[in-house]
Design an enzyme around this catalytic site. Structure first.
Site, PDB file in Angstrom:
ATOM      1  N   LYS A 119      95.276  20.777  52.472  1.00  0.00           N
ATOM      2  CA  LYS A 119      96.612  21.272  52.177  1.00  0.00           C
ATOM      3  C   LYS A 119      96.778  22.639  52.835  1.00  0.00           C
ATOM      4  O   LYS A 119      96.495  23.676  52.219  1.00  0.00           O
ATOM      5  CB  LYS A 119      96.815  21.348  50.663  1.00  0.00           C
ATOM      6  CG  LYS A 119      97.111  19.973  50.060  1.00  0.00           C
ATOM      7  CD  LYS A 119      97.174  20.012  48.548  1.00  0.00           C
ATOM      8  CE  LYS A 119      98.362  20.773  48.035  1.00  0.00           C
ATOM      9  NZ  LYS A 119      99.650  20.056  48.152  1.00  0.00           N
TER      10      LYS A 119
HETATM   11  N1  PMP Z   1     100.787  14.209  49.767  1.00  0.00           N
HETATM   12  C1  PMP Z   1     101.080  15.476  50.067  1.00  0.00           C
HETATM   13  C2  PMP Z   1     101.493  15.800  51.452  1.00  0.00           C
HETATM   14  C3  PMP Z   1     101.016  16.482  49.095  1.00  0.00           C
HETATM   15  O1  PMP Z   1     101.325  17.741  49.381  1.00  0.00           O
HETATM   16  C4  PMP Z   1     100.644  16.129  47.775  1.00  0.00           C
HETATM   17  C5  PMP Z   1     100.585  17.191  46.708  1.00  0.00           C
HETATM   18  N2  PMP Z   1      99.334  17.803  46.672  1.00  0.00           N
HETATM   19  C6  PMP Z   1     100.319  14.786  47.505  1.00  0.00           C
HETATM   20  C7  PMP Z   1     100.405  13.854  48.523  1.00  0.00           C
HETATM   21  C8  PMP Z   1      99.857  14.380  46.136  1.00  0.00           C
HETATM   22  O2  PMP Z   1      98.575  14.899  45.925  1.00  0.00           O
HETATM   23  P1  PMP Z   1      98.047  15.255  44.469  1.00  0.00           P
HETATM   24  O3  PMP Z   1      98.149  14.030  43.670  1.00  0.00           O
HETATM   25  O4  PMP Z   1      96.636  15.664  44.718  1.00  0.00           O
HETATM   26  O5  PMP Z   1      98.896  16.335  43.937  1.00  0.00           O
END
Ligand code: PMP
Length: 302
Positions: free
Chosen positions: A155
């Site tokens: 991220k």
């Molecule tokens: N895809 C992206 C691009 C994201 O930014 C997120 C948020 N973190 C997710 C999917 C979902 O990930 P998570 O379940 O770990 O929050």
């Protein structure tokens, strides 16, 4: 949508700073180039008090993101874990959205952050349901970053310019959210969430070569398998999604949000599907500590 409410403290580089004093220099490198990495974490009210969901996994991903971005974080995982727990405690927020962010600070004006120090902060704000309605989604003209145009599975803030473009496009056309394809034309994910669809009682999500291997996505895959639902990941075409019986988005921020139309065309019967509903109920039981089978995912603030 959730309105940000100021809280008492922000954790910055090892210190708890009052919200109004939590400020950065205008020459912060991250401000110009998106040179930061971050996490979104959710805490919930449970019978045993405040619990943070899958904190370990979120911190592991934060440290992995930082490492792949050349950052040297001065704090260990256990120090960060304690900081998150203490912040949750002193801000006295039970249902919170917690956001740690490591960023390149003030020290360089050029792209390469050679002299810019790695800084880190954690904020926590009160959180309610992000979407209170079922979603109307459109397929974006913007595609997700190709596998080799960034580090996969991290991220990095700068990558989210792509997501912001897709959101502007979707909202300006009256939709709630965008759906993005990958550079090969397969279905990827939303601007900040993962996609699942149901076809003939099988649950499918785009492969983690096309989308972030989200922690909520991982939770849903595991819960579904335990519930006896046939759940898997694979390369997904847009046609498969258009012809799905049920469709939903998931992520830490929005939890689980049913999608009822794509490009204005109804999905299934245009309402939350049966399997989606079952998984959603299970998910809420787990994050709120009502299903003790998954207590390993809960960190109590104490
Ligand atoms: N895809 C992206 C691009 C994201 O930014 C997120 C948020 N973190 C997710 C999917 C979902 O990930 P998570 O379940 O770990 O929050």
């Amino acid at each position: 949508m959730v309105q940000i409410k100021p809280t008492k403290y922000v954790w910055m580089d090892g210190r708890f700073v009052m919200w109004k004093n939590a400020k950065l220099h205008v020459l912060t490198h991250a401000l110009f180039y998106g040179s930061a990495v971050f996490e979104g974490i959710h805490s919930y009210e449970t019978e045993r008090g405040t619990s943070i969901f899958r904190l370990d996994e979120h911190l592991d991903r934060l440290l992995y993101s930082a490492k792949s971005f050349g950052m040297k974080i001065k704090f260990s995982k256990s120090q960060l874990k304690n900081a998150v727990k203490k912040l949750a405690k002193i801000n006295k927020i039970v249902n919170a959205y917690i956001r740690p962010m490591a960023y390149y600070g003030y020290g360089d004006i050029g792209v390469y952050p050679k002299n810019a120090p790695t800084k880190i902060m954690i904020i926590s704000v009160p959180w309610k349901k992000y979407f209170s309605k079922n979603l109307r989604v459109m397929v974006s003209k913007y595609i997700r970053h190709a596998e080799k145009s960034s580090v996969f599975g991290v991220k990095i803030s700068g990558n989210y310019a792509n997501s912001i473009l897709a959101m502007h496009e979707a909202r300006s056309k009256g939709y709630d959210e965008a759906l993005m394809l990958d550079y090969k034309g397969y279905v990827s994910e939303g601007p900040a969430e993962n996609l699942f669809f149901v076809k003939n009682s099988k649950l499918i999500t785009p492969s983690s070569r096309s989308a972030l291997h989200g922690i909520t996505r991982d939770t849903i895959l595991k819960l579904s398998k335990d519930m006896g639902i046939n759940a898997s990941e694979k390369q997904v075409t847009l046609n498969e999604v258009k012809n799905a019986d049920e469709l939903f988005y998931c992520g830490t921020m929005m939890e689980l949000a049913p999608i009822v139309s794509l490009n204005g065309i109804k999905i299934g019967n245009g309402k939350i599907g049966k399997i989606t509903s079952k998984i959603k109920n299970k998910f809420y039981d787990v994050v709120r500590g009502r299903d003790t089978k998954y207590k390993k995912w809960l960190t109590y603030v104490g």
